[in-house]
Write a protein that holds these residues in place. Sequence first.
Motif, PDB file in Angstrom:
ATOM      1  N   VAL A 150       0.956  -1.288  -0.103  1.00 32.23           N
ATOM      2  CA  VAL A 150      -0.006  -0.077   0.001  1.00 32.23           C
ATOM      3  C   VAL A 150       0.898   1.392   0.062  1.00 32.23           C
ATOM      4  CG1 VAL A 150      -0.092   0.089   2.405  1.00 32.23           C
ATOM      5  CG2 VAL A 150      -1.921   1.056   1.098  1.00 32.23           C
ATOM      6  N   HIS A 151       0.318   2.260  -0.501  1.00 38.07           N
ATOM      7  CA  HIS A 151       1.204   3.436  -0.575  1.00 38.07           C
ATOM      8  C   HIS A 151       1.408   4.024   1.015  1.00 38.07           C
ATOM      9  CE1 HIS A 151      -0.277   3.845  -4.876  1.00 38.07           C
ATOM     10  NE2 HIS A 151       0.915   4.294  -4.832  1.00 38.07           N
ATOM     11  N   LEU A 152       2.788   4.454   1.226  1.00 38.22           N
ATOM     12  CA  LEU A 152       3.071   4.884   2.445  1.00 38.22           C
ATOM     13  C   LEU A 152       2.065   5.908   2.783  1.00 38.22           C
ATOM     14  CD1 LEU A 152       5.393   3.971   4.512  1.00 38.22           C
ATOM     15  CD2 LEU A 152       6.604   5.808   3.616  1.00 38.22           C
ATOM     16  N   GLY A 153       1.983   6.330   4.251  1.00 33.78           N
ATOM     17  CA  GLY A 153       0.893   7.361   4.619  1.00 33.78           C
ATOM     18  C   GLY A 153       1.302   8.594   4.157  1.00 33.78           C
ATOM     19  N   GLU A 154       2.576   9.120   4.259  1.00 32.48           N
ATOM     20  CA  GLU A 154       3.032  10.382   3.729  1.00 32.48           C
ATOM     21  C   GLU A 154       2.758  10.437   2.250  1.00 32.48           C
ATOM     22  OE1 GLU A 154       6.617  11.790   5.243  1.00 32.48           O
ATOM     23  OE2 GLU A 154       6.015  11.735   7.322  1.00 32.48           O
ATOM     24  N   PRO A 155       3.219   9.744   1.423  1.00 31.75           N
ATOM     25  CA  PRO A 155       2.887   9.785   0.019  1.00 31.75           C
ATOM     26  C   PRO A 155       1.410   9.938  -0.415  1.00 31.75           C
ATOM     27  CG  PRO A 155       4.529   8.123   0.411  1.00 31.75           C
ATOM     28  CD  PRO A 155       4.268   8.369   1.584  1.00 31.75           C
ATOM     29  N   GLN A 156       0.679   9.244   0.430  1.00 30.42           N
ATOM     30  CA  GLN A 156      -0.560   9.402   0.159  1.00 30.42           C
ATOM     31  C   GLN A 156      -1.279  10.785   0.361  1.00 30.42           C
ATOM     32  OE1 GLN A 156      -3.588   6.578   2.192  1.00 30.42           O
ATOM     33  NE2 GLN A 156      -2.233   4.946   1.987  1.00 30.42           N
ATOM     34  N   LEU A 162      -1.875  17.010  -4.017  1.00 31.82           N
ATOM     35  CA  LEU A 162      -1.961  17.525  -5.671  1.00 31.82           C
ATOM     36  C   LEU A 162      -3.259  17.485  -6.160  1.00 31.82           C
ATOM     37  CD1 LEU A 162       0.670  15.546  -8.132  1.00 31.82           C
ATOM     38  CD2 LEU A 162      -1.985  15.759  -8.652  1.00 31.82           C
ATOM     39  N   TYR A 163      -3.974  16.232  -5.622  1.00 27.06           N
ATOM     40  CA  TYR A 163      -5.571  16.239  -6.278  1.00 27.06           C
ATOM     41  C   TYR A 163      -6.254  17.382  -5.957  1.00 27.06           C
ATOM     42  CZ  TYR A 163      -9.726  14.034  -7.859  1.00 27.06           C
ATOM     43  OH  TYR A 163     -10.817  13.448  -8.675  1.00 27.06           O
ATOM     44  N   VAL A 164      -6.152  17.565  -4.483  1.00 30.97           N
ATOM     45  CA  VAL A 164      -7.115  18.679  -3.926  1.00 30.97           C
ATOM     46  C   VAL A 164      -6.613  20.094  -4.654  1.00 30.97           C
ATOM     47  CG1 VAL A 164      -7.838  20.191  -1.891  1.00 30.97           C
ATOM     48  CG2 VAL A 164      -7.464  17.552  -1.696  1.00 30.97           C
ATOM     49  N   GLY A 165      -5.433  20.404  -4.861  1.00 30.88           N
ATOM     50  CA  GLY A 165      -5.067  21.411  -5.359  1.00 30.88           C
ATOM     51  C   GLY A 165      -5.132  22.088  -6.743  1.00 30.88           C
ATOM     52  N   ALA A 192       2.766  18.835   4.453  1.00 29.75           N
ATOM     53  CA  ALA A 192       3.867  19.244   3.787  1.00 29.75           C
ATOM     54  C   ALA A 192       3.922  19.464   2.636  1.00 29.75           C
ATOM     55  CB  ALA A 192       4.925  17.790   4.176  1.00 29.75           C
ATOM     56  N   ALA A 193       3.066  19.043   1.714  1.00 24.27           N
ATOM     57  CA  ALA A 193       2.980  19.310   0.344  1.00 24.27           C
ATOM     58  C   ALA A 193       1.855  20.367   0.111  1.00 24.27           C
ATOM     59  CB  ALA A 193       2.470  17.946  -0.339  1.00 24.27           C
ATOM     60  N   LEU A 384       4.016  10.221 -10.333  1.00 28.19           N
ATOM     61  CA  LEU A 384       4.687   9.446  -9.405  1.00 28.19           C
ATOM     62  C   LEU A 384       5.648   9.984  -8.646  1.00 28.19           C
ATOM     63  CD1 LEU A 384       5.036   6.008 -11.402  1.00 28.19           C
ATOM     64  CD2 LEU A 384       3.192   6.711  -9.832  1.00 28.19           C
ATOM     65  N   ASP A 385       6.417  11.018  -9.481  1.00 28.07           N
ATOM     66  CA  ASP A 385       7.490  11.973  -8.594  1.00 28.07           C
ATOM     67  C   ASP A 385       7.030  12.562  -7.484  1.00 28.07           C
ATOM     68  OD1 ASP A 385       9.424  10.885 -10.178  1.00 28.07           O
ATOM     69  OD2 ASP A 385       9.479  12.610 -11.761  1.00 28.07           O
ATOM     70  N   ALA A 386       5.588  13.064  -7.817  1.00 22.54           N
ATOM     71  CA  ALA A 386       4.960  13.781  -6.661  1.00 22.54           C
ATOM     72  C   ALA A 386       4.948  13.446  -5.358  1.00 22.54           C
ATOM     73  CB  ALA A 386       3.837  14.536  -7.277  1.00 22.54           C
ATOM     74  N   PHE A 387       4.798  11.990  -5.436  1.00 21.02           N
ATOM     75  CA  PHE A 387       4.476  11.290  -4.228  1.00 21.02           C
ATOM     76  C   PHE A 387       5.436   9.893  -4.033  1.00 21.02           C
ATOM     77  CE2 PHE A 387       1.217  10.006  -7.230  1.00 21.02           C
ATOM     78  CZ  PHE A 387       1.420   8.532  -7.350  1.00 21.02           C
TER      79      PHE A 387
END
Length: 392
Positions: A150-156, A162-165, A192-193, A384-387
Amino acid sequence: MLKRSFCPSAHSAKALLAGVVLLSAAAAMPARADIKIGFQAPLTGPTATDGKSAQIAATMAVEDINAAGGVLGQKIELVTYDDQAKSDQAIFTANKLIGEDGVKLVVNGSYSASGRAAAPVFQKAGVVMISAYGVHPDITRAGDYMFRLVHLGEPQGAATALYVGKTLGIKKVSTITMDNDYGQSTMDGFLAASGKYGIEVLNKYSYSLKDRQFGSIVASVKRDNPDAIYATGYFFTAGPLVSQLRAAGITVPIIGSQAFDSEKFIEIAGPAAEGTYIIDSFDRDRKDETLQRFFAEFKNRAGYAPEGVAAITYSAVKLMADGIKRANSTDPEKVRDALAATKNFPFLDGNMNAFNNLHEIIMPMSVNVIKDGKFKSAGEITDLDAFAPPEK
């Protein structure tokens, strides 16, 4: 005195000869010992719904593998323990799997607290563990025998920003965090992002795993007057939270974390669930024969449709079997190396590109939105680079 000489009858001679032939044949045939895969899940306690889903999915995966001939000519056997989603039980059952059952390969179908407690136990014993859906970073940092699907918490959280903004174009957000490993790490990634995508976080609120009444948080969020709300939580906290936000007249979009992904969330929240976005959610609309077959069979067994927990646990067991096959061995060191080299493996929720050096997955994230009481695809986050997950 005459000595009797032993002269077997023709019948007994034939029997003796047949026995020798059978013994010789048996000696020439390879042993057909089952391959044991340990399995930990919260089968009792407040998170037992997810544990049940994970267990059903793991059992289905084992049955599918065995029906196709098993692995290396052997059948897979699942050795299951209830960890109750508690750290002490995760350690206790990990030691039982190692000491009593002699297990060398494990799928952890439990939460972050359990996974991070069990991981160093398995690492020290040289046992390969695949964490199906635990998101705390300490799981893979325990060592090189640990993997996560599963994607790690922080990358999630970073992908959510990214999706919201960018995709939703939302700039003012109130955040609500479940105060545990999963909730905090995921929210940390979002916070952080958020600045990178022009998001202003108006206020941050938190609650405990036991909370079901959110009156003070709801009142505060209403005063914030945000453009959207981002919340982390499990379905059993998310349902009441979303219901109470909507009942207070708050109509802005609600973006939920991965663990909102459950039919139970819709059942608990009812009409209030409508319009909720869920990041890193299970894309049920994907046109894939294996996925659709899994979906129908799981629903037949469980009495409800599968969620992300079930899909990723099924994929975890299948990947472990594939690792054994590619390693041509059950030796944990060889299986570890085979898993680390995995490329483009078909999960139920899409293709995993690869593992990074820390054995974190690299793959896009799906987004769902609740529409007409059902999960509907709302796109995919592919940058993928963004997370990107951490490398150390």
